[in-house]
Design a protein around this motif. Structure first.
Motif, mmCIF file in Angstrom:
data_model
loop_
_atom_site.group_PDB
_atom_site.id
_atom_site.type_symbol
_atom_site.label_atom_id
_atom_site.label_comp_id
_atom_site.label_asym_id
_atom_site.label_seq_id
_atom_site.Cartn_x
_atom_site.Cartn_y
_atom_site.Cartn_z
ATOM 1 N N PRO A 20 0.811 -1.224 0.000
ATOM 2 C CA PRO A 20 0.000 0.000 0.000
ATOM 3 C C PRO A 20 0.844 1.274 0.000
ATOM 4 N N LYS A 21 1.749 1.367 -0.952
ATOM 5 C CA LYS A 21 2.718 2.461 -0.968
ATOM 6 C C LYS A 21 2.052 3.821 -1.049
ATOM 7 N N GLU A 22 1.092 3.974 -1.939
ATOM 8 C CA GLU A 22 0.456 5.284 -2.117
ATOM 9 C C GLU A 22 -0.368 5.665 -0.897
ATOM 10 N N ILE A 23 -0.987 4.683 -0.249
ATOM 11 C CA ILE A 23 -1.742 4.984 0.969
ATOM 12 C C ILE A 23 -0.795 5.409 2.084
ATOM 13 N N LEU A 24 0.357 4.749 2.198
ATOM 14 C CA LEU A 24 1.348 5.149 3.195
ATOM 15 C C LEU A 24 1.823 6.572 2.944
ATOM 16 N N LYS A 25 1.973 6.931 1.685
ATOM 17 C CA LYS A 25 2.364 8.305 1.355
ATOM 18 C C LYS A 25 1.261 9.293 1.737
ATOM 19 N N GLN A 26 0.007 8.904 1.531
ATOM 20 C CA GLN A 26 -1.105 9.769 1.946
ATOM 21 C C GLN A 26 -1.140 9.924 3.464
ATOM 22 N N ILE A 27 -0.879 8.827 4.165
ATOM 23 C CA ILE A 27 -0.819 8.883 5.630
ATOM 24 C C ILE A 27 0.285 9.843 6.062
ATOM 25 N N ALA A 28 1.407 9.792 5.360
ATOM 26 C CA ALA A 28 2.509 10.715 5.648
ATOM 27 C C ALA A 28 2.087 12.159 5.423
ATOM 28 N N GLN A 29 1.392 12.394 4.305
ATOM 29 C CA GLN A 29 0.957 13.754 3.988
ATOM 30 C C GLN A 29 -0.077 14.264 4.984
ATOM 31 N N ASN A 30 -0.772 13.357 5.655
ATOM 32 C CA ASN A 30 -1.708 13.751 6.712
ATOM 33 C C ASN A 30 -0.991 14.128 8.006
ATOM 34 N N GLY A 31 0.326 13.921 8.043
ATOM 35 C CA GLY A 31 1.121 14.331 9.198
ATOM 36 C C GLY A 31 1.378 13.255 10.227
ATOM 37 N N ASP A 32 0.996 12.004 9.941
ATOM 38 C CA ASP A 32 1.155 10.947 10.941
ATOM 39 C C ASP A 32 2.614 10.685 11.306
ATOM 40 N N PHE A 33 3.498 10.682 10.317
ATOM 41 C CA PHE A 33 4.906 10.403 10.597
ATOM 42 C C PHE A 33 5.598 11.607 11.227
ATOM 43 N N ALA A 34 5.174 12.791 10.878
ATOM 44 C CA ALA A 34 5.762 14.010 11.432
ATOM 45 C C ALA A 34 5.455 14.165 12.914
ATOM 46 N N ALA A 35 4.584 13.311 13.448
ATOM 47 C CA ALA A 35 4.283 13.356 14.881
ATOM 48 C C ALA A 35 5.497 13.007 15.726
ATOM 49 N N LEU A 36 6.450 12.260 15.153
ATOM 50 C CA LEU A 36 7.631 11.827 15.916
ATOM 51 C C LEU A 36 8.790 12.788 15.655
ATOM 52 N N LEU A 85 17.352 13.730 5.493
ATOM 53 C CA LEU A 85 16.398 12.631 5.350
ATOM 54 C C LEU A 85 15.089 12.806 6.110
ATOM 55 N N LEU A 86 15.123 13.423 7.275
ATOM 56 C CA LEU A 86 13.892 13.493 8.069
ATOM 57 C C LEU A 86 12.731 14.160 7.333
ATOM 58 N N PRO A 87 12.930 15.306 6.664
ATOM 59 C CA PRO A 87 11.789 15.902 5.947
ATOM 60 C C PRO A 87 11.197 14.968 4.888
ATOM 61 N N LYS A 88 12.050 14.185 4.233
ATOM 62 C CA LYS A 88 11.591 13.272 3.187
ATOM 63 C C LYS A 88 10.858 12.065 3.782
ATOM 64 N N LEU A 89 11.294 11.637 4.951
ATOM 65 C CA LEU A 89 10.622 10.526 5.625
ATOM 66 C C LEU A 89 9.301 10.975 6.235
ATOM 67 N N TYR A 90 9.272 12.167 6.783
ATOM 68 C CA TYR A 90 8.025 12.709 7.340
ATOM 69 C C TYR A 90 6.963 12.888 6.254
ATOM 70 N N SER A 91 7.382 13.362 5.092
ATOM 71 C CA SER A 91 6.431 13.672 4.018
ATOM 72 C C SER A 91 6.039 12.461 3.192
ATOM 73 N N GLY A 92 6.758 11.349 3.351
ATOM 74 C CA GLY A 92 6.486 10.156 2.549
ATOM 75 C C GLY A 92 7.191 10.175 1.209
ATOM 76 N N GLN A 93 8.021 11.189 0.958
ATOM 77 C CA GLN A 93 8.807 11.204 -0.278
ATOM 78 C C GLN A 93 9.707 9.977 -0.335
ATOM 79 N N ILE A 94 10.216 9.584 0.828
ATOM 80 C CA ILE A 94 10.993 8.354 0.958
ATOM 81 C C ILE A 94 10.298 7.460 1.983
ATOM 82 N N LEU A 95 10.139 6.175 1.644
ATOM 83 C CA LEU A 95 9.686 5.170 2.598
ATOM 84 C C LEU A 95 10.871 4.276 2.928
ATOM 85 N N GLY A 96 11.041 3.969 4.203
ATOM 86 C CA GLY A 96 12.258 3.269 4.590
ATOM 87 C C GLY A 96 12.036 2.127 5.549
#
Length: 353
Positions: A20-36, A85-96
């Motif tokens: 579900p790569k695109e959904i994970l990117k959408q979740i990132a764009q919703n700010g879920d990863f930036a919470a950390l 790397l952090l901005p790219k991981l927060y935004s979902g530009q990179i999944l790791g």
């Protein structure tokens, strides 16, 4: 919107192994990863993993992978690498991914470390194979640990490419949609600029409790979904369900206790007893096993259908039991800690040398 899409896709993620790569990117764009953003945000990350795992355990596991690499970076003393790397991981530009399954088992004496590091000017040459790295594709990064000529760990960020090639030869009974690959690493140059910490043992002591505690988010989501299925069954079959050895209210209370424990540990992650982390993670595994099994029994024949949610929950729950650290790994390490040993004590002793 992303959660609605995920709910509709969850069955196919499980049955057809759709990543579900695109959904994970959408979740990132919703700010879920930036919470950390810092260690203080650990419980919010756990809650975000649980929210997704309740809908789809595979996606929740992928979220944990993403949060793991983010956690490595926010605890790193490499400012330039973090800024890159952090901005790219927060935004979902990179999944790791994390790639610490093998070294964590190696530190515990369960298997040998698969990566070798040779010191060269400006960094290290890395060689070896990693059999299990998840949430990665051709544009991903992951954290990895190799041993140098003195058997000292070297931890850095590996960037997928010509010298770190992915192989898709793994087939699972579940979690097939987690983009889990084997990685062939041949003459990979790990620049000093990609090293996560120069004080490796201090760094391992710092990241390991949070790395493990984050996994309780996967357990919490699957437990919550199982409880909902049990409650749904009770709406129509409460009489016959009353003969089972499981009770919804008791399971729900155990779940609430687990959440309270995890929240308290996350808030105190800077001053934590390693044994408390290991036992909380074990508690999460055991309760996952109990509630997913109960959900199957409460659902009866309906839970045995090909499209059954509870059948999927049990498979996803089984993964919580075996993902590193697995139940047997946890039990081994708990025994070691109680005997006055254990990985973190070993790292602290080496850190002091």
């Amino acid at each position: 919107m992303a959660l609605q899409k995920l709910a509709k896709l969850a069955h196919l993620i499980d049955k057809e192994g759709i990543y579900p790569k695109e959904i994970l990117k959408q979740i990132a764009q919703n700010g879920d990863f930036a919470a950390l953003q810092s260690r203080a945000d650990l419980y919010q990350a756990i809650e975000n993993i649980a929210k997704i795992s309740k809908i789809c355990g595979t996606s929740g596991f992928c979220m944990w992978c993403q949060f793991a690499i983010i956690y490595y970076l926010i605890n790193s003393d490499n400012t330039e690498l973090k800024n890159e790397l952090l901005p790219k991981l927060y935004s979902g530009q990179i999944l790791g991914g994390t790639a610490l399954s093998n070294p964590m088992k190696a530190f515990a004496g369960i298997e040998k470390n698969h990566l070798k590091a040779t010191k060269v000017e400006g960094g290290y040459i890395i060689n070896g194979n990693l059999p299990w790295v998840s949430n990665i594709s051709e544009d991903s990064v992951f954290g990895a640990i190799a041993l140098d000529d003195d058997n000292t760990p070297v931890m850095g960020v590996i960037r997928v490419g010509d010298n770190a090639r992915l192989k898709s030869s793994i087939k699972y009974s579940a979690l097939e949609g987690s983009a889990t690959k084997s990685v062939v690493i041949k003459n990979y140059f790990l620049s000093n600029n990609d090293i996560l910490s120069q004080n490796i043992y201090e760094y391992l002591v710092r990241i390991t409790p949070g790395f493990i505690l984050l996994q309780t988010g996967i357990a919490a989501g699957i437990i919550k979904a199982s409880l909902e299925e049990i409650n749904k069954s009770n709406a129509s079959h409460a009489d016959i369900n009353s003969y089972l050895n499981f009770d919804f209210k008791s399971l729900q209370n155990e779940y609430i206790s687990l959440l309270n424990l995890v929240q308290n540990l996350a808030k105190n992650i800077d001053n934590i007893n390693p044994l408390d982390i290991l036992e909380a993670r074990l508690l999460g595994s055991n309760l996952t096993q109990k509630t997913t099994s109960a959900a199957v029994l409460f659902s009866g024949a309906r839970g045995y259908l090909e499209s059954s949610k509870v059948a999927r929950l049990q498979k996803e729950g089984n993964f919580v039991l075996i993902v590193t650290p697995s139940i047997k790994h946890l039990l081994k390490e708990i025994s070691e800690v109680k005997a006055g040993r254990g990985c973190i004590k070993s790292w602290k002793s080496k850190q002091a040398i």
